[in-house]
Design a protein around this motif. Structure first.
Motif, PDB file in Angstrom:
ATOM      1  N   GLN A   1       0.893  -1.760  -0.072  1.00  8.88           N
ATOM      2  CA  GLN A   1      -0.076  -0.142   0.232  1.00  8.88           C
ATOM      3  C   GLN A   1       0.975   1.556   0.160  1.00  8.88           C
ATOM      4  O   GLN A   1       0.477   2.025  -0.471  1.00  8.88           O
ATOM      5  CB  GLN A   1      -1.049   0.069   1.039  1.00  8.88           C
ATOM      6  CG  GLN A   1      -2.134  -0.949   0.830  1.00  8.88           C
ATOM      7  CD  GLN A   1      -3.103  -0.802   2.677  1.00  8.88           C
ATOM      8  OE1 GLN A   1      -3.897   0.124   2.342  1.00  8.88           O
ATOM      9  NE2 GLN A   1      -3.432  -2.321   3.300  1.00  8.88           N
ATOM     10  N   LEU A   2       2.353   0.899   0.786  1.00  8.63           N
ATOM     11  CA  LEU A   2       3.563   1.873   0.309  1.00  8.63           C
ATOM     12  C   LEU A   2       3.643   2.350  -0.746  1.00  8.63           C
ATOM     13  O   LEU A   2       3.756   3.732  -0.984  1.00  8.63           O
ATOM     14  CB  LEU A   2       3.975   2.215   2.097  1.00  8.63           C
ATOM     15  CG  LEU A   2       3.838   2.560   3.134  1.00  8.63           C
ATOM     16  CD1 LEU A   2       4.093   1.888   4.378  1.00  8.63           C
ATOM     17  CD2 LEU A   2       3.251   4.128   3.542  1.00  8.63           C
ATOM     18  N   GLU A   3       3.851   1.649  -1.197  1.00 11.12           N
ATOM     19  CA  GLU A   3       4.381   1.768  -2.950  1.00 11.12           C
ATOM     20  C   GLU A   3       2.967   2.324  -3.607  1.00 11.12           C
ATOM     21  O   GLU A   3       3.472   3.559  -4.536  1.00 11.12           O
ATOM     22  CB  GLU A   3       5.039   0.095  -3.282  1.00 11.12           C
ATOM     23  CG  GLU A   3       5.724  -0.163  -2.296  1.00 11.12           C
ATOM     24  CD  GLU A   3       7.131   0.406  -2.842  1.00 11.12           C
ATOM     25  OE1 GLU A   3       7.452   1.132  -3.956  1.00 11.12           O
ATOM     26  OE2 GLU A   3       8.211  -0.264  -1.967  1.00 11.12           O
ATOM     27  N   ALA A   4       1.828   1.995  -3.448  1.00  7.96           N
ATOM     28  CA  ALA A   4       1.374   2.488  -4.478  1.00  7.96           C
ATOM     29  C   ALA A   4       0.803   3.896  -4.018  1.00  7.96           C
ATOM     30  O   ALA A   4       0.525   4.457  -4.580  1.00  7.96           O
ATOM     31  CB  ALA A   4      -0.479   1.364  -4.459  1.00  7.96           C
TER      32      ALA A   4
ATOM     33  N   ILE B   1      -5.733   5.984   1.543  1.00 10.36           N
ATOM     34  CA  ILE B   1      -5.134   4.578   1.481  1.00 10.36           C
ATOM     35  C   ILE B   1      -3.746   4.605   2.740  1.00 10.36           C
ATOM     36  O   ILE B   1      -3.503   3.502   3.742  1.00 10.36           O
ATOM     37  CB  ILE B   1      -4.270   4.704   0.265  1.00 10.36           C
ATOM     38  CG1 ILE B   1      -4.595   4.698  -1.131  1.00 10.36           C
ATOM     39  CG2 ILE B   1      -3.115   3.559   0.539  1.00 10.36           C
ATOM     40  CD1 ILE B   1      -4.212   4.623  -2.397  1.00 10.36           C
ATOM     41  N   LEU B   2      -3.730   5.922   3.151  1.00  9.84           N
ATOM     42  CA  LEU B   2      -3.001   6.430   4.207  1.00  9.84           C
ATOM     43  C   LEU B   2      -3.560   5.612   5.555  1.00  9.84           C
ATOM     44  O   LEU B   2      -3.094   5.043   6.228  1.00  9.84           O
ATOM     45  CB  LEU B   2      -1.933   7.594   4.625  1.00  9.84           C
ATOM     46  CG  LEU B   2      -1.125   7.804   5.620  1.00  9.84           C
ATOM     47  CD1 LEU B   2       0.233   7.447   5.487  1.00  9.84           C
ATOM     48  CD2 LEU B   2      -0.781   9.376   5.497  1.00  9.84           C
ATOM     49  N   ASP B   3      -4.762   5.968   5.926  1.00 11.67           N
ATOM     50  CA  ASP B   3      -5.385   5.619   6.413  1.00 11.67           C
ATOM     51  C   ASP B   3      -5.704   3.946   7.200  1.00 11.67           C
ATOM     52  O   ASP B   3      -5.784   3.651   8.355  1.00 11.67           O
ATOM     53  CB  ASP B   3      -6.965   6.219   6.619  1.00 11.67           C
ATOM     54  CG  ASP B   3      -6.828   7.864   6.805  1.00 11.67           C
ATOM     55  OD1 ASP B   3      -5.944   7.977   7.776  1.00 11.67           O
ATOM     56  OD2 ASP B   3      -8.138   8.830   6.716  1.00 11.67           O
TER      57      ASP B   3
ATOM     58  N   LYS C   1       0.616  11.201  -5.849  1.00 14.68           N
ATOM     59  CA  LYS C   1       0.973  12.365  -6.376  1.00 14.68           C
ATOM     60  C   LYS C   1       0.080  13.378  -7.252  1.00 14.68           C
ATOM     61  O   LYS C   1      -0.614  14.231  -7.837  1.00 14.68           O
ATOM     62  CB  LYS C   1       2.156  12.284  -7.388  1.00 14.68           C
ATOM     63  CG  LYS C   1       3.755  11.919  -6.549  1.00 14.68           C
ATOM     64  CD  LYS C   1       4.423  11.421  -8.217  1.00 14.68           C
ATOM     65  CE  LYS C   1       5.510  10.682  -6.963  1.00 14.68           C
ATOM     66  NZ  LYS C   1       6.412  11.097  -8.043  1.00 14.68           N
ATOM     67  N   SER C   2      -0.915  12.186  -7.706  1.00  9.53           N
ATOM     68  CA  SER C   2      -2.337  12.768  -8.717  1.00  9.53           C
ATOM     69  C   SER C   2      -3.495  12.601  -7.990  1.00  9.53           C
ATOM     70  O   SER C   2      -4.847  14.266  -8.367  1.00  9.53           O
ATOM     71  CB  SER C   2      -2.253  11.558 -10.287  1.00  9.53           C
ATOM     72  OG  SER C   2      -2.940  10.287  -9.382  1.00  9.53           O
TER      73      SER C   2
END
Length: 226
Positions: A59-62, A77-79, A68-69
């Motif tokens: 998930q961090l890679e994604a 995703i971070l949550d 950025k976009s």
């Protein structure tokens, strides 16, 4: 008569060999159980940590690409990553809590190891009796009790002319009672050397009392307040 004595010695020898073999089997069984437990625990921790970290890394890679976009989606995703890691930590804590021995089990085991070691060194038999809720004995009490008992066993190797020592630990409503008594035969007044004075100092510093008596074997009585 000589043949009878020979037969008796031969039987005793075989009995001793049987006991040794039984002890070996019991030891191997215990070791097998311990290895199996360690393997299960290792597998559980591996599965939980591995699954949680692998998923979070993906998930961090994604996240590096998406944020950025699409910043809003990136924070979602971070949550998710934070929540996954939190759940993983909770799972690990739960597993470790299940396998960690409590204070009572740990210190009783230490005591039994000490008694077994003393028995091997001295050829003096030991017997342990436990009474009451031993969880009420805190770590500081256990530390001092074990230190006192180590000193008592050392004194027994030097001075005891008996062949057995009884250890009785009792937890009552208001006190903790530790009684260590051998079956030796002692004459004269008790002379307090460094060992007995050290025991007295430890127990008095905890607000307890200690009594020595040699009228019927040598008795060490420790009283601690709950």
């Amino acid at each position: 008569m000589e043949k009878y004595n020979y037969d008796l010695k031969d039987k005793n020898f075989h009995l001793e060999e049987i006991r040794k073999e039984e002890n070996k089997i019991n030891y191997n069984s215990i070791q097998s159980v311990k290895i199996e437990e360690r393997n299960n625990i290792s597998q559980k921790l591996h599965d939980k940590i591995g699954h949680t970290l692998a998923g979070s890394i993906m998930q961090l890679e994604a996240l590096k690409i998406i944020i950025k976009s699409d910043e809003e989606k990136g924070f979602i995703i971070l949550d998710n990553i934070i929540e996954n890691l939190r759940e993983g930590m909770d799972d690990i804590r739960y597993t470790l809590k299940k396998i960690k021995p409590n204070v009572e089990e740990l210190n009783i085991n230490n005591l039994k190891v000490m008694m077994d070691d003393f028995c091997k060194k001295s050829n003096i038999k030991t017997q342990l009796k436990l009474e009451g809720d031993l969880n009420e004995i805190n770590l500081i009490y256990w530390k001092n009790i074990l230190e006192c008992m180590s000193e008592i066993f050392t004194n027994s190797i030097k001075h005891c002319n008996g062949d057995s020592i009884n250890v009785h630990i009792s937890v009552f409503n208001k006190i903790i009672r530790v009684h260590i008594k051998d079956n030796g035969n002692y004459q004269g007044e008790i002379k307090k050397g460094m060992g007995l004075l050290g025991i007295e100092e430890r127990i008095v510093n905890l607000g307890g009392d200690v009594y020595f008596n040699n009228e019927d074997g040598f008795s060490n009585l420790i009283i601690l307040k709950r």
